[in-house]
Design a protein around this motif. Structure first.
Motif, PDB file in Angstrom:
ATOM      1  N   ALA A  31       0.695  -1.190  -0.112  1.00  0.00           N
ATOM      2  CA  ALA A  31      -0.148  -0.001   0.137  1.00  0.00           C
ATOM      3  C   ALA A  31       0.767   1.232  -0.073  1.00  0.00           C
ATOM      4  O   ALA A  31       0.611   2.218  -0.751  1.00  0.00           O
ATOM      5  CB  ALA A  31      -1.091  -0.158   1.255  1.00  0.00           C
ATOM      6  N   LEU A  32       1.924   1.131   0.752  1.00  0.00           N
ATOM      7  CA  LEU A  32       2.711   2.480   0.844  1.00  0.00           C
ATOM      8  C   LEU A  32       3.677   2.756  -0.567  1.00  0.00           C
ATOM      9  O   LEU A  32       3.667   3.704  -1.022  1.00  0.00           O
ATOM     10  CB  LEU A  32       3.892   1.989   1.807  1.00  0.00           C
ATOM     11  N   ILE A  33       4.140   1.545  -1.019  1.00  0.00           N
ATOM     12  CA  ILE A  33       4.601   1.578  -2.454  1.00  0.00           C
ATOM     13  C   ILE A  33       3.432   2.415  -3.484  1.00  0.00           C
ATOM     14  O   ILE A  33       3.886   3.222  -4.339  1.00  0.00           O
ATOM     15  CB  ILE A  33       4.922   0.281  -3.044  1.00  0.00           C
ATOM     16  N   GLU A  34       2.518   1.630  -3.419  1.00  0.00           N
ATOM     17  CA  GLU A  34       1.248   2.239  -4.239  1.00  0.00           C
ATOM     18  C   GLU A  34       1.092   3.992  -4.254  1.00  0.00           C
ATOM     19  O   GLU A  34       0.840   4.772  -5.009  1.00  0.00           O
ATOM     20  CB  GLU A  34       0.141   1.454  -4.494  1.00  0.00           C
ATOM     21  N   ARG A  35       0.947   3.969  -2.974  1.00  0.00           N
ATOM     22  CA  ARG A  35       0.350   5.431  -2.430  1.00  0.00           C
ATOM     23  C   ARG A  35       1.383   6.598  -2.860  1.00  0.00           C
ATOM     24  O   ARG A  35       1.079   7.704  -3.271  1.00  0.00           O
ATOM     25  CB  ARG A  35      -0.021   5.558  -1.056  1.00  0.00           C
ATOM     26  N   LEU A  36       2.949   5.987  -2.430  1.00  0.00           N
ATOM     27  CA  LEU A  36       3.813   6.941  -2.694  1.00  0.00           C
ATOM     28  C   LEU A  36       4.441   6.899  -4.092  1.00  0.00           C
ATOM     29  O   LEU A  36       5.172   7.802  -4.462  1.00  0.00           O
ATOM     30  CB  LEU A  36       4.990   6.648  -1.751  1.00  0.00           C
ATOM     31  N   ALA A  37       3.791   6.208  -5.010  1.00  0.00           N
ATOM     32  CA  ALA A  37       4.306   5.873  -6.402  1.00  0.00           C
ATOM     33  C   ALA A  37       5.893   5.941  -6.394  1.00  0.00           C
ATOM     34  O   ALA A  37       6.351   6.722  -7.182  1.00  0.00           O
ATOM     35  CB  ALA A  37       3.618   6.900  -7.122  1.00  0.00           C
ATOM     36  N   LEU A  38       6.145   4.761  -5.823  1.00  0.00           N
ATOM     37  CA  LEU A  38       7.791   4.836  -5.730  1.00  0.00           C
ATOM     38  C   LEU A  38       8.539   4.220  -6.995  1.00  0.00           C
ATOM     39  O   LEU A  38       7.639   3.248  -7.435  1.00  0.00           O
ATOM     40  CB  LEU A  38       8.338   3.967  -4.448  1.00  0.00           C
ATOM     41  N   PRO A  39       9.274   4.709  -7.614  1.00  0.00           N
ATOM     42  CA  PRO A  39       9.781   4.314  -8.729  1.00  0.00           C
ATOM     43  C   PRO A  39      10.748   2.833  -8.482  1.00  0.00           C
ATOM     44  O   PRO A  39      11.180   2.810  -7.339  1.00  0.00           O
ATOM     45  CB  PRO A  39      10.938   5.301  -9.448  1.00  0.00           C
ATOM     46  N   SER A  40      10.840   1.933  -9.433  1.00  0.00           N
ATOM     47  CA  SER A  40      11.934   0.951  -9.370  1.00  0.00           C
ATOM     48  C   SER A  40      13.205   1.254  -8.850  1.00  0.00           C
ATOM     49  O   SER A  40      13.906   2.404  -9.217  1.00  0.00           O
ATOM     50  CB  SER A  40      11.867   0.108 -10.410  1.00  0.00           C
ATOM     51  N   PRO A  41      13.950   0.477  -7.779  1.00  0.00           N
ATOM     52  CA  PRO A  41      13.502  -0.587  -7.163  1.00  0.00           C
ATOM     53  C   PRO A  41      12.436  -0.205  -6.087  1.00  0.00           C
ATOM     54  O   PRO A  41      13.071   0.166  -4.975  1.00  0.00           O
ATOM     55  CB  PRO A  41      14.563  -1.564  -6.720  1.00  0.00           C
ATOM     56  N   ALA A  42      11.283  -0.122  -6.011  1.00  0.00           N
ATOM     57  CA  ALA A  42      10.350   0.362  -5.052  1.00  0.00           C
ATOM     58  C   ALA A  42      10.566  -0.321  -3.680  1.00  0.00           C
ATOM     59  O   ALA A  42      10.724   0.411  -2.712  1.00  0.00           O
ATOM     60  CB  ALA A  42       8.863   0.356  -5.535  1.00  0.00           C
TER      61      ALA A  42
END
Length: 121
Positions: A31-42
């Protein structure tokens, strides 16, 4: 490999964890990775940021906010890397799985929910 998080993502991470603390709930890594829209390598970026935050919290003698981030699996605990980091920081003295880990994590989450964190880091 060194992984860095942008200031924008860092501020957003602190905001998400602040919201989770105020609402007294846990958030999954996914959920954090999605909410923050972290780039790879997320996942590596998130893990590095959470470890950095844990180090800052430990240095400030505060409960570890990274305890609010858990796996979406049945254990509902953080990944083993969280416990390894907490051990390196002198906060957790046991194995990263089992009853001792679950009990320590529950106590740390309760401490996070009750702590009044400073606004800026």
């Amino acid at each position: 490999m060194s992984v860095r998080i942008s200031r924008q993502h860092w501020d957003a991470l602190l905001g998400e964890l602040g919201d989770a603390q105020r609402q007294r709930h846990l958030v999954t890594y996914r959920a954090l990775i999605e909410r923050l829209a972290l780039p790879s390598p997320a996942m590596q970026t998130l893990a590095a940021a959470l470890e950095h935050l844990a180090a800052l919290d430990a240095r400030g003698d505060r409960p570890l906010r990274s305890a609010l981030v858990i796996s979406q699996g049945a254990s509902r605990l953080p990944r083993t890397g969280f416990f390894d980091c907490a051990t390196r920081l002198g906060r957790f003295p046991g194995p990263s799985d089992g009853i001792a880990a679950a009990s320590w994590h529950a106590a740390e989450v309760a401490r996070v929910f009750e702590f009044d964190y400073p606004e800026a880091l």
